[in-house]
Design a protein around this motif. Structure first.
Motif, PDB file in Angstrom:
ATOM      1  N   GLU A 235       0.685  -1.428  -0.120  1.00  0.00           N
ATOM      2  CA  GLU A 235      -0.070   0.142  -0.079  1.00  0.00           C
ATOM      3  C   GLU A 235       0.669   1.136  -0.059  1.00  0.00           C
ATOM      4  O   GLU A 235       0.427   1.971  -0.690  1.00  0.00           O
ATOM      5  CB  GLU A 235      -0.974   0.014   1.152  1.00  0.00           C
ATOM      6  CG  GLU A 235      -1.929   1.233   1.259  1.00  0.00           C
ATOM      7  CD  GLU A 235      -2.397   1.338   2.664  1.00  0.00           C
ATOM      8  OE1 GLU A 235      -2.442   2.535   3.342  1.00  0.00           O
ATOM      9  OE2 GLU A 235      -2.852   0.125   3.471  1.00  0.00           O
ATOM     10  N   ARG A 295      -8.627  -4.427   0.319  1.00  0.00           N
ATOM     11  CA  ARG A 295      -7.323  -3.642  -0.136  1.00  0.00           C
ATOM     12  C   ARG A 295      -6.624  -4.001  -1.311  1.00  0.00           C
ATOM     13  O   ARG A 295      -6.102  -3.360  -2.236  1.00  0.00           O
ATOM     14  CB  ARG A 295      -6.426  -3.272   1.051  1.00  0.00           C
ATOM     15  CG  ARG A 295      -5.387  -2.534   0.824  1.00  0.00           C
ATOM     16  CD  ARG A 295      -4.373  -2.317   1.917  1.00  0.00           C
ATOM     17  NE  ARG A 295      -3.716  -3.260   1.986  1.00  0.00           N
ATOM     18  CZ  ARG A 295      -2.340  -3.443   2.810  1.00  0.00           C
ATOM     19  NH1 ARG A 295      -2.271  -2.411   3.608  1.00  0.00           N
ATOM     20  NH2 ARG A 295      -1.729  -4.579   2.822  1.00  0.00           N
ATOM     21  N   SER A 298      -8.581  -3.345  -4.480  1.00  0.00           N
ATOM     22  CA  SER A 298      -8.381  -1.984  -4.606  1.00  0.00           C
ATOM     23  C   SER A 298      -7.109  -1.562  -5.525  1.00  0.00           C
ATOM     24  O   SER A 298      -7.045  -0.824  -6.390  1.00  0.00           O
ATOM     25  CB  SER A 298      -8.819  -1.123  -3.823  1.00  0.00           C
ATOM     26  OG  SER A 298      -7.345  -1.120  -2.925  1.00  0.00           O
ATOM     27  N   GLN A 326      -8.767   3.567  -1.873  1.00  0.00           N
ATOM     28  CA  GLN A 326      -7.540   3.105  -1.311  1.00  0.00           C
ATOM     29  C   GLN A 326      -7.028   3.795   0.109  1.00  0.00           C
ATOM     30  O   GLN A 326      -6.619   3.276   0.964  1.00  0.00           O
ATOM     31  CB  GLN A 326      -6.218   3.267  -2.313  1.00  0.00           C
ATOM     32  CG  GLN A 326      -5.137   2.543  -1.742  1.00  0.00           C
ATOM     33  CD  GLN A 326      -3.968   2.729  -2.808  1.00  0.00           C
ATOM     34  OE1 GLN A 326      -3.327   3.901  -3.072  1.00  0.00           O
ATOM     35  NE2 GLN A 326      -3.427   1.600  -3.310  1.00  0.00           N
TER      36      GLN A 326
END
Length: 421
Positions: A235, A295, A298, A326
């Motif tokens: 991320e 997540r 995404s 996000q």
């Protein structure tokens, strides 16, 4: 409880300002000046004081009171901003770097003190969820204020007026903390009512290895250490690099400051707030399983947008949607993570709780910082598409790690029951 949330939220707000300046304002400024992604990535070394804070956490635990540490560090931030108002960033780039380094140093010490106060103030699962929501939301709001709001107006107001505003903000918070009644509670003073230090601290001060053994012996610590080091890797790479991809192909710096610095971060705050509410209703294991999978999905969507290089209103809309989703999921995950960390810390002896939480928080920063510093180099070497495939793989691996732990490891529901009050 409301007094506690206001107190914690305000302190975490001013703590998030240096992060917003460095994570949102500085990269856009440097990219606009023509610097490479690798060089921009290496500005993350200015976060280094956050990695070292665990070394001075025992000092904050043992010397003085939380009130004195908080007033001292916030006042120091006010003075730093006041001196920075005299700088011109185009001519004094090293002065700007020194300002951010000083702000990170002071904010990292402030973080130790406010985390220690939070551990003492928050009781039970309900307060933990709301308190950690105040922590994450306050920090993100400070980041949005500095990295989004100030980025949008810096061309009009100028550098000097921006830092004068920050000076008044920090000075006002310092006065508020000086008179805050929530710090009158003996559990957050760092001192017993008779003025003596908590038992056993003197011996540990001269034998620091005893503290480290105690830290690692706290139930759940080994798994939590591995988790906080890795949960944001994929991320963080995407969050750092995707806005710069948009700056290269689809958006101006002002547009990016608004959509990524304000709107997307607003969604992050909403996600963090929702996390606190969901924690009062559902087990943390079930929440983390589902959110980590979402997540990963995404990130698949965001990675697909990298194939579009021609500017268009549709692409801008999809990019804003991607960043918003996000950041929303990232905010939700952050609240769940910091609640897990604080729950683990509350199992430790009171004399090492601030040090234990700072230890976990330092590793959390270290994991994000290391990867953020390297992400620009990965993109420069392999291109955005290959780099984002790597980020996606890391995110999927973390989701699998969390999924497994909810059934067989540290996130089993019976290990996260509410602490006795």
């Amino acid at each position: 409880m409301n007094d506690k949330l206001v107190f914690l939220g305000l302190l975490y707000f001013v703590q998030g300002i240096p992060y917003g300046l460095q994570s949102s304002l500085l990269p856009v400024y440097l990219r606009g000046a023509g610097h490479s992604l690798t060089r921009i990535g290496f500005t993350k070394v200015l976060y280094f004081p956050w990695v070292l804070k665990v070394l001075w956490a025992p000092l904050v635990d043992r010397v003085g009171t939380k009130r004195r540490w908080l007033v001292g560090t916030v006042s120091g931030l006010a003075l730093t901003c006041l001196s920075s108002a005299t700088l011109a960033p185009e001519a004094h780039i090293w002065g700007v770097a020194g300002t951010l380094l000083a702000m990170n140093s002071l904010a990292s010490v402030q973080d130790i003190a406010v985390d220690g106060a939070a551990v003492g103030l928050l009781k039970g699962r309900g307060e933990l969820g709301l308190g950690n929501t105040a922590q994450v939301v306050g920090y993100k709001a400070g980041s949005v204020f500095a990295g989004g709001g100030l980025l949008a107006v810096i061309d009009v107001a100028g550098w000097s007026w921006m830092f004068m505003l920050l000076t008044f903000v920090y000075a006002g918070v310092a006065l508020f903390v000086w008179g805050a009644p929530v710090l009158d509670d003996e559990s957050v003073r760092g001192q017993q009512p008779d003025g003596s230090r908590r038992g056993g601290q003197g011996a540990d001060a001269v034998r620091p290895w005893r503290v480290w053994r105690k830290l690692l012996a706290v139930p759940g610590t080994p798994w939590t250490v591995l988790y906080v080091l890795t949960y944001k890797l994929g991320e963080q790479g995407a969050v750092t690099m995707f806005p710069l991809f948009l700056l290269d192909h689809h958006m101006t710096a002002r547009e990016l400051g608004f959509w990524n610095g304000v709107i997307a971060m607003g969604f992050s705050i909403c996600g963090s707030s929702l996390g606190g509410l969901l924690l009062a209703q559902f087990s943390i294991g079930a929440l983390m399983r589902r959110v980590f999978v979402l997540r990963t999905i995404s990130m698949v969507f965001q990675s697909s947008l990298l194939t579009v290089l021609e500017p268009s209103p549709l692409m801008k809309g999809m990019a804003v949607l991607s960043m918003s989703v996000q950041h929303f999921l990232g905010g939700l995950i952050t609240t769940l993570t910091f609640t897990t960390m604080m729950h683990c810390t509350q199992r430790a002896e009171e004399s090492i709780q601030a040090t234990h939480y700072s230890f976990l928080a330092t590793l959390e920063v270290l994991g994000k910082l290391t990867f953020s510093a390297l992400a620009g180099g990965v993109v420069d070497w392999f291109g955005f598409q290959v780099a984002f495939l790597f980020f996606l793989t890391l995110s999927a691996g973390t989701a699998l790690h969390v999924w497994t732990a909810t059934f067989t490891g540290a996130l089993r529901e019976h290990q996260l029951k509410e602490q006795p009050k």
